[in-house]
Write a protein that holds these residues in place. Sequence first.
Motif, PDB file in Angstrom:
ATOM      1  N   GLY A  60     -50.102 -21.219 -58.653  1.00 29.12           N
ATOM      2  CA  GLY A  60     -50.809 -20.033 -59.137  1.00 29.12           C
ATOM      3  C   GLY A  60     -52.193 -20.362 -59.645  1.00 29.12           C
ATOM      4  N   LEU A  61     -52.315 -21.477 -60.375  1.00 23.78           N
ATOM      5  CA  LEU A  61     -53.615 -21.894 -60.915  1.00 23.78           C
ATOM      6  C   LEU A  61     -54.603 -22.226 -59.805  1.00 23.78           C
ATOM      7  N   MET A  62     -54.138 -22.929 -58.771  1.00 19.59           N
ATOM      8  CA  MET A  62     -55.005 -23.300 -57.657  1.00 19.59           C
ATOM      9  C   MET A  62     -55.451 -22.073 -56.867  1.00 19.59           C
ATOM     10  N   ILE A  63     -54.543 -21.130 -56.675  1.00 17.14           N
ATOM     11  CA  ILE A  63     -54.898 -19.902 -55.964  1.00 17.14           C
ATOM     12  C   ILE A  63     -55.942 -19.117 -56.747  1.00 17.14           C
ATOM     13  N   TYR A  64     -55.771 -19.045 -58.063  1.00 14.98           N
ATOM     14  CA  TYR A  64     -56.734 -18.314 -58.903  1.00 14.98           C
ATOM     15  C   TYR A  64     -58.098 -18.999 -58.900  1.00 14.98           C
ATOM     16  N   GLN A  65     -58.112 -20.321 -58.989  1.00 16.18           N
ATOM     17  CA  GLN A  65     -59.381 -21.059 -58.981  1.00 16.18           C
ATOM     18  C   GLN A  65     -60.119 -20.877 -57.654  1.00 16.18           C
ATOM     19  N   GLU A  66     -59.363 -20.735 -56.583  1.00 19.77           N
ATOM     20  CA  GLU A  66     -59.980 -20.587 -55.265  1.00 19.77           C
ATOM     21  C   GLU A  66     -60.494 -19.171 -55.037  1.00 19.77           C
ATOM     22  N   THR A  67     -59.727 -18.169 -55.456  1.00 23.43           N
ATOM     23  CA  THR A  67     -60.089 -16.770 -55.178  1.00 23.43           C
ATOM     24  C   THR A  67     -60.821 -16.097 -56.346  1.00 23.43           C
ATOM     25  N   GLY A  68     -60.498 -16.524 -57.583  1.00 21.89           N
ATOM     26  CA  GLY A  68     -61.109 -15.904 -58.751  1.00 21.89           C
ATOM     27  C   GLY A  68     -60.615 -14.493 -59.008  1.00 21.89           C
ATOM     28  N   GLU A  69     -59.488 -14.116 -58.391  1.00 22.84           N
ATOM     29  CA  GLU A  69     -58.949 -12.765 -58.520  1.00 22.84           C
ATOM     30  C   GLU A  69     -57.557 -12.786 -59.146  1.00 22.84           C
ATOM     31  N   ILE A  70     -57.274 -11.757 -59.939  1.00 24.48           N
ATOM     32  CA  ILE A  70     -55.923 -11.574 -60.477  1.00 24.48           C
ATOM     33  C   ILE A  70     -55.157 -10.744 -59.455  1.00 24.48           C
ATOM     34  N   SER A  71     -54.549 -11.412 -58.510  1.00 26.35           N
ATOM     35  CA  SER A  71     -53.871 -10.757 -57.392  1.00 26.35           C
ATOM     36  C   SER A  71     -52.416 -10.454 -57.733  1.00 26.35           C
ATOM     37  N   THR A  72     -51.762  -9.735 -56.817  1.00 24.01           N
ATOM     38  CA  THR A  72     -50.340  -9.460 -56.972  1.00 24.01           C
ATOM     39  C   THR A  72     -49.545 -10.755 -57.050  1.00 24.01           C
ATOM     40  N   PHE A  73     -49.908 -11.710 -56.204  1.00 25.45           N
ATOM     41  CA  PHE A  73     -49.226 -12.997 -56.181  1.00 25.45           C
ATOM     42  C   PHE A  73     -49.353 -13.705 -57.516  1.00 25.45           C
ATOM     43  N   LEU A  74     -50.548 -13.721 -58.077  1.00 25.28           N
ATOM     44  CA  LEU A  74     -50.788 -14.410 -59.341  1.00 25.28           C
ATOM     45  C   LEU A  74     -49.994 -13.773 -60.478  1.00 25.28           C
ATOM     46  N   ILE A  75     -49.955 -12.455 -60.510  1.00 23.80           N
ATOM     47  CA  ILE A  75     -49.212 -11.756 -61.570  1.00 23.80           C
ATOM     48  C   ILE A  75     -47.726 -12.046 -61.457  1.00 23.80           C
ATOM     49  N   ILE A  76     -47.182 -11.988 -60.246  1.00 25.31           N
ATOM     50  CA  ILE A  76     -45.751 -12.218 -60.049  1.00 25.31           C
ATOM     51  C   ILE A  76     -45.369 -13.651 -60.395  1.00 25.31           C
ATOM     52  N   ILE A  77     -46.173 -14.602 -59.972  1.00 23.62           N
ATOM     53  CA  ILE A  77     -45.848 -16.004 -60.249  1.00 23.62           C
ATOM     54  C   ILE A  77     -45.963 -16.288 -61.745  1.00 23.62           C
ATOM     55  N   THR A  78     -46.890 -15.607 -62.417  1.00 21.48           N
ATOM     56  CA  THR A  78     -47.032 -15.752 -63.869  1.00 21.48           C
ATOM     57  C   THR A  78     -45.808 -15.206 -64.587  1.00 21.48           C
ATOM     58  N   VAL A  79     -45.322 -14.058 -64.118  1.00 22.26           N
ATOM     59  CA  VAL A  79     -44.121 -13.449 -64.710  1.00 22.26           C
ATOM     60  C   VAL A  79     -42.918 -14.377 -64.542  1.00 22.26           C
ATOM     61  N   PHE A  80     -42.762 -14.966 -63.348  1.00 22.21           N
ATOM     62  CA  PHE A  80     -41.637 -15.857 -63.092  1.00 22.21           C
ATOM     63  C   PHE A  80     -41.696 -17.094 -63.979  1.00 22.21           C
ATOM     64  N   VAL A  81     -42.887 -17.672 -64.114  1.00 22.20           N
ATOM     65  CA  VAL A  81     -43.031 -18.881 -64.931  1.00 22.20           C
ATOM     66  C   VAL A  81     -42.791 -18.571 -66.400  1.00 22.20           C
ATOM     67  N   LEU A  82     -43.352 -17.452 -66.890  1.00 22.90           N
ATOM     68  CA  LEU A  82     -43.139 -17.060 -68.282  1.00 22.90           C
ATOM     69  C   LEU A  82     -41.672 -16.768 -68.554  1.00 22.90           C
ATOM     70  N   TYR A  83     -41.017 -16.111 -67.608  1.00 28.33           N
ATOM     71  CA  TYR A  83     -39.586 -15.823 -67.754  1.00 28.33           C
ATOM     72  C   TYR A  83     -38.790 -17.118 -67.868  1.00 28.33           C
ATOM     73  N   ALA A  84     -39.097 -18.078 -66.997  1.00 30.97           N
ATOM     74  CA  ALA A  84     -38.360 -19.347 -66.997  1.00 30.97           C
ATOM     75  C   ALA A  84     -38.529 -20.094 -68.318  1.00 30.97           C
ATOM     76  N   CYS A  85     -39.692 -19.930 -68.942  1.00 23.33           N
ATOM     77  CA  CYS A  85     -39.972 -20.642 -70.196  1.00 23.33           C
ATOM     78  C   CYS A  85     -39.495 -19.880 -71.423  1.00 23.33           C
ATOM     79  N   THR A  86     -39.053 -18.641 -71.261  1.00 22.98           N
ATOM     80  CA  THR A  86     -38.626 -17.833 -72.413  1.00 22.98           C
ATOM     81  C   THR A  86     -37.188 -17.346 -72.224  1.00 22.98           C
ATOM     82  N   PHE A  87     -37.037 -16.152 -71.682  1.00 26.01           N
ATOM     83  CA  PHE A  87     -35.704 -15.570 -71.503  1.00 26.01           C
ATOM     84  C   PHE A  87     -34.844 -16.393 -70.550  1.00 26.01           C
ATOM     85  N   GLY A  88     -35.495 -17.085 -69.624  1.00 27.44           N
ATOM     86  CA  GLY A  88     -34.750 -17.875 -68.651  1.00 27.44           C
ATOM     87  C   GLY A  88     -33.927 -18.981 -69.288  1.00 27.44           C
ATOM     88  N   ILE A  89     -34.387 -19.501 -70.424  1.00 28.77           N
ATOM     89  CA  ILE A  89     -33.649 -20.563 -71.112  1.00 28.77           C
ATOM     90  C   ILE A  89     -32.287 -20.046 -71.575  1.00 28.77           C
TER      91      ILE A  89
END
Length: 218
Positions: free
Chosen positions: A61-90
């Motif tokens: 997600g970080l590499m895609i954002y650095q390359e495009t500079g856009e908050i895309s659908t992909f970036l938002i979804i991958i951020t949600v998945f990572v945040l979930y895994a680090c919080t409620f996912g535990i």
Amino acid sequence: MFSIMGLLLNYQWEIFIALEIISVLSLLIFGVVRYFFNKQKRSLLFLLLFIILLILEALLGLMIYQETGEISTFLIIITVFVLYACTFGIFDFMKLDRWMRQKIGNWRGVQLLTEKDIRIMDRQKDPKYIAKKYRRSSTVHLIIFASLQAAFWIYGTGGTSELLDYLKDLSWIGTENVAETPYANDTIYRISMIWGLIFIIDFIWSWSYTIFPASKKN
């Protein structure tokens, strides 16, 4: 010429889905190796694999954002998945772990659950506990939703001066013209509308356990 960045951009969704599938499989294999084959140390390798895959998702997600500079659908979804895994996912993993111990223990004819595990699983059948848990989760969801929406609005309007105007007049909700909304682009707007609908349903559903408590399950 072959480009790794080009490959990531062209197949970002496929790579993300593959990482997610392998992540889920690694957790299931962790349980099988640990509780069915009783290989404690070897099972940790699959837990480590899950953590590595989670880091890879975040880096993707970080590499895609650095390359495009856009908050895309992909970036938002991958951020949600990572945040979930680090919080409620535990907590969900702990629940999955107890479930695997219960099932595999039954297959093997041994008790893999501790007394504490049994108390926790019994408590999770208590309507009062369930209602309390959902009240907490809905409150956390509310805080996260409101915080990120505020961030999206500030990002879209370039400041806080226009936020009150959008709050006073909500006629822009549902419009097809993103320029009439406080969001920066159509992607963030569409995702926010879907998230808003999910939030409302989740909030009502969560509080229904308090308003209409269920009877205790056997």
